[in-house]
Design an enzyme around this catalytic site. Structure first.
Site, PDB file in Angstrom:
ATOM      1  N   LYS A 205       0.830  -1.205   0.000  1.00 30.71           N
ATOM      2  CA  LYS A 205       0.000   0.000   0.000  1.00 30.71           C
ATOM      3  C   LYS A 205       0.868   1.261   0.000  1.00 30.71           C
ATOM      4  CE  LYS A 205      -3.698   0.173   2.635  1.00 30.71           C
ATOM      5  NZ  LYS A 205      -4.586   0.353   3.813  1.00 30.71           N
ATOM      6  N   GLU A 211      10.380  -5.754   3.443  1.00 32.36           N
ATOM      7  CA  GLU A 211      10.643  -7.015   2.766  1.00 32.36           C
ATOM      8  C   GLU A 211      10.191  -6.961   1.309  1.00 32.36           C
ATOM      9  OE1 GLU A 211       9.447  -8.012   7.084  1.00 32.36           O
ATOM     10  OE2 GLU A 211       8.856  -6.589   5.525  1.00 32.36           O
ATOM     11  N   GLY A 266      -4.814  -4.971   5.908  1.00 28.20           N
ATOM     12  CA  GLY A 266      -4.069  -5.879   5.041  1.00 28.20           C
ATOM     13  C   GLY A 266      -4.604  -7.293   5.039  1.00 28.20           C
ATOM     14  N   ARG A 267      -4.927  -7.821   6.215  1.00 27.61           N
ATOM     15  CA  ARG A 267      -5.398  -9.209   6.291  1.00 27.61           C
ATOM     16  C   ARG A 267      -6.840  -9.355   5.825  1.00 27.61           C
ATOM     17  NH1 ARG A 267      -4.247  -6.900  10.940  1.00 27.61           N
ATOM     18  NH2 ARG A 267      -5.794  -6.627  12.603  1.00 27.61           N
ATOM     19  N   GLU A 352      -3.343 -12.076  14.272  1.00 27.67           N
ATOM     20  CA  GLU A 352      -2.965 -10.673  14.150  1.00 27.67           C
ATOM     21  C   GLU A 352      -4.115  -9.774  14.584  1.00 27.67           C
ATOM     22  OE1 GLU A 352      -0.013  -9.176  11.063  1.00 27.67           O
ATOM     23  OE2 GLU A 352      -1.869  -8.306  10.287  1.00 27.67           O
ATOM     24  N   HIS A 383      -2.196 -38.435  10.179  1.00 28.08           N
ATOM     25  CA  HIS A 383      -0.968 -39.207  10.338  1.00 28.08           C
ATOM     26  C   HIS A 383       0.159 -38.338  10.909  1.00 28.08           C
ATOM     27  CE1 HIS A 383      -2.435 -42.791   8.163  1.00 28.08           C
ATOM     28  NE2 HIS A 383      -3.227 -41.896   7.583  1.00 28.08           N
ATOM     29  N   LYS A 508      10.411  -4.832  13.289  1.00 21.27           N
ATOM     30  CA  LYS A 508      10.832  -4.200  12.040  1.00 21.27           C
ATOM     31  C   LYS A 508      11.712  -2.982  12.300  1.00 21.27           C
ATOM     32  CE  LYS A 508       6.987  -5.557   9.033  1.00 21.27           C
ATOM     33  NZ  LYS A 508       5.936  -5.059   8.113  1.00 21.27           N
TER      34      LYS A 508
END
Length: 543
Positions: A205, A211, A266-267, A352, A383, A508
């Site tokens: 955004k 990153e 964002g999520r 979050e 399993h 960060k």
């Protein structure tokens, strides 16, 4: 007064003590029709919640708690565009992203639906040009590889949905996702791609995400080292961002920049321009079907009474186990390989959002908030970790997700479909978790007495089962929205802000300070704690 001091909470505490010795076998014996009555439907989803440690009185008390917490009023405030994200001073309107054109959703007096529809229209035009081969790279070749560069909500949603809807994708397009700042991620995702046929979508955004921008810069270098012309950037990059100046400085044509708004977290942004990579894969028509499924669940959440409201039911059952039984985790177990990334997506959505210890009015909570969310597709998980769920010492509520029809019919040699075997496991697992296997039954089967305790299944382990006819874009949208609203309801009960994420910031900031200390000229003075200083020195000596 905190939520734990309310009569509704106290009534649940007393009820929990009364119900503690009651088993699910007792509940089903008392009401043989329980499986037909404790179910609800909405937006194409069927929820069986009968295999929970609840009675009618439990449910009544849980709904009382929801009303005490103001779930209905806060839901209406969110949908109306009120500024409910108080720590950032924003509305919370991901629901507007899937509101049909012609409707009105106001933010500060402005109807945002036309803005949403304008971006969707531009996305569709761009997607059709790329998918149809009209969009050409620098050398005149069509785009056949799409690489989305993002992280967090700019990655997890598109990754999950692209895998979930792979059945509907255009298979002559290769779609990949780069998120990790570890250079291995970018190297491996581009190793076998032809730069002349590759399009990068940079999703950030602000166009400053550490990153994402590191990966974007390296992708730019990879492209230019092969094509050798700065003009290539405009033909091989698009941006999902609102920072036009930074996008243009990178070399991307602003005409190929697709924005969204600060009222989209964002999520919660998959159904915004963040979903551009998904639209490129499945096409605008299927993307709009996804939005329709989101909206159908939004309407169910808005209109259904709490007692038949799927997100509210899941949320309050989660509160029941997390806050009154002490269940620290919650497993989501999709029995469909296409939903392989769905638990990982829900981890961000839930943890979050509700991983908070401060209430909306700035007080520290005196109760547990967000649980740890985890899971894996069935039958693989059976399993791996189901042993812990069945016979471990922790209570782990589980959501099982399955489909009545498969997208890939495949018969076994004896004629029984793979899908029947898959779904038999869904029903068997929930039955086993609910009712277990007693010592008497184990002994009756001839197991030696010294081994019998190892074969006992305690049962009484709670599950929800969510079924749909088949995995379509519409159903995926409804399923995602179901969990979005579940998280919202739980955050409301816990009186926390589910829409900020300050917890991701500190690491960060510190990383930005440490970077020059790792590769700077000379040996920069270190001012951290002794452990961090020693780790940095060890790394510098061996890098």
């Amino acid at each position: 007064m905190t939520i734990t001091q309310t009569p509704a909470w106290q009534a649940l505490l007393n009820h929990h003590r009364d119900l503690a010795a009651t088993t699910m076998r007792d509940l089903f014996d008392a009401d043989p029709a329980r499986g037909e009555t404790l179910q609800a439907e909405g937006a194409g989803l069927y929820l069986d919640y009968s295999k929970n440690r609840v009675t009618g009185e439990t449910l009544r008390l849980l709904f009382d708690l929801a009303r005490t917490a103001g779930v209905e009023a806060r839901r209406d405030a969110m949908l109306a565009g009120d500024t409910i994200n108080v720590t950032e001073g924003r509305a919370v309107l991901h629901t507007a992203l899937r509101t049909p054109g012609g409707a009105s959703v106001l933010v500060n007096g402005r109807n945002v639906v036309p803005d949403v529809q304008e971006v969707l229209g531009r996305m569709a035009t761009f997607a059709e040009a790329v998918r149809g081969g009209q969009w050409r790279g620098l050398t005149g070749q069509p785009i056949r590889n799409i690489v989305n560069i993002g992280i967090g909500g700019s990655d997890l949603g598109p990754v999950m949905a692209a895998e979930a809807l792979k059945h509907y994708a255009q298979r002559d397009l290769t779609l990949r996702f780069v998120s990790n700042v570890d250079g291995t991620d970018l190297v491996e995702k581009t190793r076998d791609l032809d730069p002349a046929q590759t399009l990068f979508i940079v999703s950030s955004k602000t166009f400053t995400t550490q990153e994402t921008m590191a990966n974007a810069a390296s992708a730019r270098s990879w492209l230019l080292s092969a094509l050798g012309d700065e003009a290539a950037v405009a033909r091989h990059f698009a941006a999902v961002s609102t920072n036009a100046a930074a996008v243009q400085a990178f070399g991307i044509d602003p005409a190929n920049m697709f924005g969204f708004w600060d009222w989209v977290g964002g999520r919660y942004s998959l159904d915004s321009a963040i979903g551009l990579s998904l639209m490129l894969a499945v096409g605008p028509a299927h993307f709009h079907e996804l939005l329709a499924g989101f909206h159908e669940m939004d309407e169910h959440f808005r209109t259904a009474p709490l007692e038949q409201n799927l997100p509210v039911l899941l949320a309050m059952l989660g509160v029941w186990y997390h806050n009154f039984f002490g269940a620290a985790t919650h497993a989501v177990l999709p029995y469909d390989q296409y939903l392989a990334y769905f638990p990982a997506y829900l981890q961000q959505l839930d943890m979050e959002s509700n991983g908070k210890h401060i209430t909306l009015d700035g007080q520290e909570v005196d109760y547990q908030t967000g649980p740890v969310i985890w899971g894996q597709p069935g039958t693989n998980g059976q399993h791996a970790f189901y042993q812990l769920i069945h016979q471990g010492t922790q209570l782990i509520p589980c959501d099982f997700i399955g489909f009545c029809q498969t997208l890939n019919p495949l018969p076994l040699p004896n004629g029984a479909p793979h899908h029947d075997l898959l779904m038999a496991n869904v029903f068997a697992q929930t039955e086993a978790l609910a009712f277990g296997k007693s010592l008497e039954r184990v002994l009756a089967e001839g197991v030696p007495a010294d081994l019998a305790p190892h074969r006992v299944f305690e049962g009484n382990r709670p599950t929800n089962t969510i079924l749909a006819d088949r995995l379509t874009p519409r159903i995926l949208g409804a399923l995602i929205a179901l969990y979005e609203h579940k998280v919202f309801v739980q955050g409301t009960v816990w009186n926390i802000n589910s829409f900020d994420q300050w917890g991701v910031e500190l690491g960060k900031v510190l990383a930005s300070q440490i970077v020059p200390e790792l590769h700077g000229v000379g040996t920069p003075e270190l001012g951290h704690d002794s452990s961090t200083n020693a780790l940095i020195r060890h790394y510098r000596a061996r890098r």
